[in-house]
Write a protein that holds these residues in place. Structure first.
Motif, PDB file in Angstrom:
ATOM      1  N   VAL A 197      -1.733  -0.684 -10.087  1.00 22.83           N
ATOM      2  CA  VAL A 197      -2.193   0.187  -8.997  1.00 22.83           C
ATOM      3  C   VAL A 197      -3.721   0.181  -8.918  1.00 22.83           C
ATOM      4  O   VAL A 197      -4.399   0.469  -9.895  1.00 22.83           O
ATOM      5  CB  VAL A 197      -1.678   1.630  -9.167  1.00 22.83           C
ATOM      6  N   LEU A 198      -4.237  -0.204  -7.759  1.00 23.99           N
ATOM      7  CA  LEU A 198      -5.688  -0.233  -7.554  1.00 23.99           C
ATOM      8  C   LEU A 198      -6.112   0.944  -6.681  1.00 23.99           C
ATOM      9  O   LEU A 198      -5.464   1.246  -5.672  1.00 23.99           O
ATOM     10  CB  LEU A 198      -6.101  -1.537  -6.856  1.00 23.99           C
ATOM     11  N   GLY A 199      -7.206   1.602  -7.074  1.00 22.47           N
ATOM     12  CA  GLY A 199      -7.760   2.697  -6.275  1.00 22.47           C
ATOM     13  C   GLY A 199      -8.510   2.162  -5.066  1.00 22.47           C
ATOM     14  O   GLY A 199      -8.871   0.982  -5.031  1.00 22.47           O
ATOM     15  N   PRO A 200      -8.746   3.028  -4.092  1.00 21.51           N
ATOM     16  CA  PRO A 200      -9.382   2.597  -2.840  1.00 21.51           C
ATOM     17  C   PRO A 200     -10.785   2.032  -3.033  1.00 21.51           C
ATOM     18  O   PRO A 200     -11.211   1.171  -2.258  1.00 21.51           O
ATOM     19  CB  PRO A 200      -9.425   3.875  -1.993  1.00 21.51           C
TER      20      PRO A 200
ATOM     21  N   PHE B 105       0.843  -1.199   0.000  1.00 20.97           N
ATOM     22  CA  PHE B 105       0.000   0.000   0.000  1.00 20.97           C
ATOM     23  C   PHE B 105       0.873   1.242   0.000  1.00 20.97           C
ATOM     24  O   PHE B 105       1.964   1.250   0.555  1.00 20.97           O
ATOM     25  CB  PHE B 105      -0.935  -0.002   1.212  1.00 20.97           C
ATOM     26  N   PHE B 106       0.397   2.269  -0.639  1.00 20.04           N
ATOM     27  CA  PHE B 106       1.079   3.555  -0.553  1.00 20.04           C
ATOM     28  C   PHE B 106       0.046   4.675  -0.551  1.00 20.04           C
ATOM     29  O   PHE B 106      -1.131   4.449  -0.842  1.00 20.04           O
ATOM     30  CB  PHE B 106       2.115   3.738  -1.664  1.00 20.04           C
ATOM     31  N   ILE B 107       0.488   5.854  -0.191  1.00 20.16           N
ATOM     32  CA  ILE B 107      -0.442   6.962  -0.036  1.00 20.16           C
ATOM     33  C   ILE B 107      -0.117   8.079  -1.015  1.00 20.16           C
ATOM     34  O   ILE B 107       1.046   8.438  -1.179  1.00 20.16           O
ATOM     35  CB  ILE B 107      -0.397   7.510   1.405  1.00 20.16           C
ATOM     36  N   GLU B 108      -1.161   8.576  -1.682  1.00 17.53           N
ATOM     37  CA  GLU B 108      -1.002   9.799  -2.460  1.00 17.53           C
ATOM     38  C   GLU B 108      -1.670  10.935  -1.683  1.00 17.53           C
ATOM     39  O   GLU B 108      -2.605  10.704  -0.926  1.00 17.53           O
ATOM     40  CB  GLU B 108      -1.634   9.647  -3.847  1.00 17.53           C
ATOM     41  N   TYR B 109      -1.130  12.140  -1.872  1.00 15.01           N
ATOM     42  CA  TYR B 109      -1.628  13.295  -1.137  1.00 15.01           C
ATOM     43  C   TYR B 109      -2.194  14.299  -2.120  1.00 15.01           C
ATOM     44  O   TYR B 109      -1.555  14.601  -3.126  1.00 15.01           O
ATOM     45  CB  TYR B 109      -0.486  13.911  -0.323  1.00 15.01           C
TER      46      TYR B 109
END
Ligand code: C2E
Ligand code: CA
Ligand code: CA
Ligand code: CA
Length: 287
Positions: free
Chosen positions: A70-73, A39-43
């Motif tokens: 990459v899968l979106g939330p 998992f990673f976080i975009e801001y």
């Protein structure tokens, strides 16, 4: 005709099966993915509509899946919510984004108006019901050395519909600690506006649906009336208004004129790596 119909249904079934298999596979893969750090976080920056400065950012989680990319939330948060994995995943998101906010402050210091750069983190209903929420949040802030006032937790309006005191208590405790609570997707949940008064909420995040009508010039007059009404109600209750999904300059200007406080959307920046938020802050140097 019958066999064509049969085939159609077979195809539909096959697609439904494939989707179910993917859901099943993704659900099973979640715990290991968390362990492996997939998992990673975009801001995404939150912009002050008054002076255009970056006010903070919202943390949006993504899954870098080894097979699916990459899968979106929207693809995995409901699954994590269903299995309860959202609790450790949500805690990881909180830890990571609070750590990031501390790093921004160390690099940049306070905003022009003296306040800290803020970090907004989404909370799911299951996290809200989890008994460890308040203690966990306090511990995460303490360990990172971030002041509670720099954190805003976003809770969807629908998660709070019919909320009783048991559900509101942890939110009240967080608010007493100084953490801001935002009502996310406001306007989609048919909540009783009178209920707002007993909720420990300090920010309304107006759903994108209300800002779509401002993309055109002149704006949709009904949407203008609605936003005007919400802003005046919010301000009379001492709540700030954030608008999401701002995609055009026309929209931004109209929302600013209507008195909205902060905005977020592709017009300013897409969600991205943490360095980009700070570049926006440093780039928007005031005179
Ligand atoms: P949200 O909290 O309403 O987040 C806003 C969504 O709108 C994000 O989608 C964002 O990328 C997208 N967006 C931002 N600006 C624009 C714009 O100008 N136009 C349009 N069309 N969309 C815009 P995203 O990243 O796919 O997140 C979807 C939802 O997933 C979020 O909706 C939130 O409910 C949930 N989510 C994301 N991260 C987390 C998390 O860490 N924990 C939990 N529980 N939920 C999360
Ligand atoms: Ca949100
Ligand atoms: Ca939202
Ligand atoms: Ca939304």
């Amino acid at each position: 005709a019958k066999s064509a119909g049969g085939n159609r249904f077979e195809t539909a079934d096959a697609e439904a099966d494939a989707r179910a298999i993917t859901r099943h596979g993704l659900t099973n893969a979640l715990p290991a993915a968390l362990e492996r750090g997939e998992f990673f976080i975009e801001y995404q920056p939150l912009v002050d509509l008054g002076d255009g400065s970056v006010h903070g950012a919202e943390a949006l989680v993504r899954w870098s899946h080894p097979q699916h990319g990459v899968l979106g939330p929207d693809r995995f948060i409901p699954l994590a919510e269903h299995t309860g994995l959202i609790v450790p995943l949500g805690r990881w998101v909180l830890e990571e984004s609070v750590r990031q906010a501390t790093a921004w402050q160390e690099k940049h210091g306070d905003r022009a108006d003296g306040g800290p750069l803020r970090i907004n983190v989404n909370l799911s209903p299951t996290q809200l019901h989890h008994p460890g929420l308040v203690a966990d949040t306090a511990e995460v802030l303490e360990r990172a050395g971030l002041e509670p006032g720099a954190l805003c937790l976003e809770v969807t309006e629908s998660a709070l519909i019919g909320a009783d005191d048991d559900l509101l208590k942890p939110l009240r405790q967080l608010a007493e600690m100084g953490v801001d609570i935002a009502l996310d997707d406001f306007g989609t949940g048919y909540s009783n506006l009178a209920n707002l008064r007993r909720m420990p909420v300090s920010v309304l995040k107006l759903d994108r649906a209300f800002t779509l009508g401002m993309q055109q010039s002149p704006p949709d007059p009904v949407d203008v009336k609605i936003v005007e009404g919400i802003v005046s109600l919010a301000h009379s209750l001492d709540l700030a208004v954030t608008v999401e999904g701002v995609e055009t300059g026309v929209q931004a200007e109209q929302l600013r004129e209507l008195g909205c406080d902060t905005a977020q959307g592709w017009y300013y920046a897409r969600p991205g790596p943490p360095e980009r938020v700070l570049a926006g802050v440093l780039g928007s140097s005031s005179p």
